[in-house]
Write an enzyme that holds these catalytic residues in place. Structure first.
Site, short mmCIF file in Angstrom:
data_model
loop_
_atom_site.label_atom_id
_atom_site.label_comp_id
_atom_site.label_asym_id
_atom_site.label_seq_id
_atom_site.Cartn_x
_atom_site.Cartn_y
_atom_site.Cartn_z
N LYS A 173 0.84 -1.20 0.00
CA LYS A 173 0.00 0.00 0.00
C LYS A 173 0.88 1.25 0.00
O LYS A 173 1.65 1.47 0.93
CB LYS A 173 -0.86 0.04 1.27
CG LYS A 173 -1.84 1.20 1.27
CD LYS A 173 -2.37 1.52 2.67
CE LYS A 173 -1.54 2.56 3.37
NZ LYS A 173 -1.65 3.91 2.81
N GLU A 246 11.40 1.68 8.91
CA GLU A 246 12.34 2.65 8.33
C GLU A 246 11.70 4.02 8.49
O GLU A 246 10.75 4.36 7.79
CB GLU A 246 12.57 2.35 6.84
CG GLU A 246 13.25 1.03 6.57
CD GLU A 246 14.73 1.01 6.93
OE1 GLU A 246 15.27 2.07 7.32
OE2 GLU A 246 15.35 -0.05 6.82
N CYS A 280 14.24 10.96 3.58
CA CYS A 280 14.50 10.59 4.98
C CYS A 280 15.95 10.85 5.33
O CYS A 280 16.26 11.32 6.42
CB CYS A 280 14.16 9.11 5.20
SG CYS A 280 15.01 8.00 4.06
N GLU A 377 12.67 17.15 12.19
CA GLU A 377 12.86 16.78 10.78
C GLU A 377 12.03 17.73 9.92
O GLU A 377 10.80 17.63 9.89
CB GLU A 377 12.40 15.33 10.55
CG GLU A 377 12.66 14.88 9.13
CD GLU A 377 12.06 13.51 8.80
OE1 GLU A 377 10.96 13.18 9.27
OE2 GLU A 377 12.69 12.78 8.02
P1 NAD Z 1 3.41 8.66 7.26
O1 NAD Z 1 3.92 7.92 8.45
O2 NAD Z 1 2.41 9.71 7.45
O3 NAD Z 1 2.78 7.63 6.20
C1 NAD Z 1 3.51 6.54 5.70
C2 NAD Z 1 2.55 5.45 5.27
O4 NAD Z 1 1.90 4.92 6.42
C3 NAD Z 1 1.44 5.92 4.35
O5 NAD Z 1 1.23 4.91 3.37
C4 NAD Z 1 0.25 6.03 5.28
O6 NAD Z 1 -1.00 5.90 4.64
C5 NAD Z 1 0.49 4.87 6.21
N1 NAD Z 1 -0.16 4.97 7.53
C6 NAD Z 1 -0.62 6.06 8.16
N2 NAD Z 1 -1.13 5.74 9.38
C7 NAD Z 1 -0.95 4.41 9.52
C8 NAD Z 1 -1.21 3.48 10.57
N3 NAD Z 1 -1.75 3.86 11.73
N4 NAD Z 1 -0.86 2.19 10.39
C9 NAD Z 1 -0.26 1.79 9.25
N5 NAD Z 1 0.01 2.61 8.21
C10 NAD Z 1 -0.32 3.91 8.35
O7 NAD Z 1 4.72 9.21 6.53
P2 NAD Z 1 4.80 10.13 5.24
O8 NAD Z 1 4.45 11.52 5.63
O9 NAD Z 1 4.09 9.48 4.11
O10 NAD Z 1 6.35 10.03 4.89
C11 NAD Z 1 7.33 10.90 5.37
C12 NAD Z 1 8.12 10.25 6.48
O11 NAD Z 1 8.70 9.02 6.02
C13 NAD Z 1 9.29 11.10 6.92
O12 NAD Z 1 9.39 11.11 8.31
C14 NAD Z 1 10.50 10.38 6.30
O13 NAD Z 1 11.71 10.63 6.96
C15 NAD Z 1 10.07 8.96 6.39
N6 NAD Z 1 10.83 8.13 5.47
C16 NAD Z 1 11.74 7.23 5.96
C17 NAD Z 1 12.54 6.47 5.09
C18 NAD Z 1 13.55 5.49 5.60
O14 NAD Z 1 14.02 4.66 4.81
N7 NAD Z 1 13.96 5.54 6.85
C19 NAD Z 1 12.36 6.62 3.72
C20 NAD Z 1 11.43 7.55 3.26
C21 NAD Z 1 10.67 8.29 4.14
#
Ligand code: NAD
Length: 480
Positions: A173, A246, A280, A377
């Site tokens: 997803k 991650e 990230c 961040e």
């Molecule tokens: P987010 O946590 O808001 O969403 C990520 C995903 O999780 C989306 O698909 C979302 O629909 C889903 N989601 C939301 N609530 C959920 C729940 N309760 N249970 C399961 N899934 C749920 O993050 P974002 O805003 O989409 O992404 C940005 C963040 O991702 C930043 O903090 C960035 O640093 C991090 N990131 C980390 C890496 C890494 O490899 N460490 C890589 C890319 C991005």
């Protein structure tokens, strides 16, 4: 905007087939703020159907390693062949410049190809006159894979490649902000993997939560924010599911006093501003020695001034918009907070008049540790540069963070650079480069930045459970 982006009908992939949903949600182009397409909203029945399909496909998939390798190689090729289509969708929904979108597609293809050829990890612990013992790696079954909006295809491939090579099946997803590129990838890959091996669902955040708590999920591979990661960990704990997280980062870049600023400025700049800072592991704070501070600020300011901000669909754009309204508000808020509290923008500092979530590439001086822009961040095009006197102080400040994803050290004297790198609390520290990713090099965070590793054999292992097989050659004396 490209016609096949707006006119395409996007569908879920369940059990190898394209499936429509009863309801849908709008997808916004962040460069225009217009809804340009509808994405299917998977129902609870479709969620269950996807996991049923993943479960049913598991048994034969896990037994046929050569079929898995062939399918991963074919998937890599199919993604390359669909590059222009995938890239234009990525740019429309994500905002990134089209050249970067093409790179993202290429990276996804490279990762799948790499896994099609990787030897499965085999660990022999003992092989002598007494016993033969090894750790076999057993695939776990249906994996729930969840990705964020900044790199849907790259991060999807980081999960698909190792999970499927190991013999698992998957329900994937993407973020509701960028659902379309993953849906198109699902469409492109239909017929390449056997039905049920790779299912693609889209919907809101609640769909992610339902996937992590689904009784058929045996492993959760999650990439996203720290806040969501904590919910995911709690959900995994309730059923003792395996989980890899991650999460976010606040990467420091520490410059030593012998660097040639002209030689490294471009690399530092793009280490921070790639994808408009929405990475990230982008550089989120720079620590520069006082002796060269002014020159560092000048060089980065010049580069920020020259970066062309615009619609990612325009081939000449360097930096696109922020991806979504929430992220745009956050960057505005953190920048304004810094400026209110004594920081100065040597360039930028403000949103750009709309439409579109555009923000000026910004270099900040005078923002200190303890301020929000340094400690949090920002995930946007605002970079604080912090002076230091003493390298131990810079290391302490870099480590004084809840995050521990990655970072970099820049030095002419690489022995000194390596010594500083070894002291940083991070999953990865690069020396004289930043964001140097490669499929065979593991990547993962420390502290709040996550648990577990992706990529390489470590990535494959994370989608397996260890199974020790011990065979006596000669019965151990203890049993006599
Ligand atoms: P987010 O946590 O808001 O969403 C990520 C995903 O999780 C989306 O698909 C979302 O629909 C889903 N989601 C939301 N609530 C959920 C729940 N309760 N249970 C399961 N899934 C749920 O993050 P974002 O805003 O989409 O992404 C940005 C963040 O991702 C930043 O903090 C960035 O640093 C991090 N990131 C980390 C890496 C890494 O490899 N460490 C890589 C890319 C991005």
């Amino acid at each position: 905007m490209n016609k096949h982006v707006t006119e395409n009908k996007y569908s879920l992939t369940i059990n190898g087939e394209g499936v429509e949903a009863k309801s849908s949600f709008g997808v916004i182009n962040p460069a225009t703020e217009e809804v340009f397409a509808q994405a299917p909203e998977a129902s609870d029945q479709q969620l269950n159907a996807a996991f049923d399909a993943a479960e049913n496909a598991f048994d034969s998939w896990r037994k046929d390693e050569s079929a898995r390798r062939a399918a991963l190689a074919a998937a890599s090729e199919a993604i390359t062949n669909a590059s222009e289509r995938l890239a234009s969708v990525l740019t429309a929904e994500g905002g990134k410049p089209i050249a970067n979108a093409r790179t993202e597609v290429m990276v996804a293809s490279i990762w799948l190809k790499y896994y099609s050829e990787l030897d499965l990890p085999r660990e022999i612990i003992q092989d002598d006159e007494r016993a033969f013992s090894e750790i076999l790696r057993r695939p776990v079954g249906p994996v729930a894979a969840i990705t964020p909006w900044n790199y849907p295809l790259t991060l999807g491939s980081w999960k698909i490649g190792p999970a499927l090579l190991a013999g698992n099946t998957m329900v994937l997803k993407p973020s509701p902000y960028t659902p379309l590129s993953t849906l198109v990838m699902g469409e492109v890959l239909r017929g390449i993997f056997p039905p049920g091996v790779l299912n693609i669902l889209t919907g809101g955040d609640d769909l992610g939560a339902k996937m992590t708590s689904h009784p058929k999920t045996r492993k959760i591979s999650f990439t996203g924010s720290v806040a969501t990661g904590k919910h995911v960990a709690a959900s995994a704990a309730r059923d003792l599911k395996l989980v890899t997280l991650e999460l976010g980062g606040n990467d420091p870049a520490i410059l030593l006093d012998d660097v040639d600023i002209d030689a490294i400025a471009q690399n530092i700049f793009w280490g921070a501003f790639a994808n408009n800072g929405q990475v990230c592991s982008a550089i989120k704070r720079v620590y520069a020695p006082k002796s060269i501070y002014k020159d560092v600020v000048e060089a980065l300011t010049e580069l920020a001034k020259n970066a062309k901000v615009g619609n990612g669909a325009d081939e000449s754009t360097d930096l696109g918009p922020l991806n979504n309204a929430q992220q745009y508000e956050r960057v505005k808020e953190l920048s304004a907070d810094a400026l209110r509290n004594g920081a100065k923008a040597t360039t930028g500092g403000n949103p750009i008049d709309g439409p579109g979530y555009f923000f000026e590439p910004t270099i900040l001086t005078g923002a200190l540790d303890g301020s929000r822009i340094v400690d949090e961040e920002q995930f946007g095009p605002v970079l604080p540069i912090i002076p230091y006197d003493d390298i131990d102080d810079a290391i302490a400040k870099a480590n004084n963070s809840k995050y521990g994803l990655s970072g970099s050290v820049w030095a002419k004297d690489t022995e000194r650079g390596d010594a500083v790198a070894a002291q940083l609390e991070a999953g990865t520290t690069w020396v004289n480069c930043h964001m140097a990713f490669s499929p065979e090099i593991p990547f993962g965070g420390n502290k709040w930045s996550g648990t577990g590793l992706e990529n390489g054999v470590w990535g494959v292992q994370s989608f397996t459970e260890p199974h020790v097989v011990y065979r006596t050659v000669q019965e151990p004396a203890i049993y006599r």
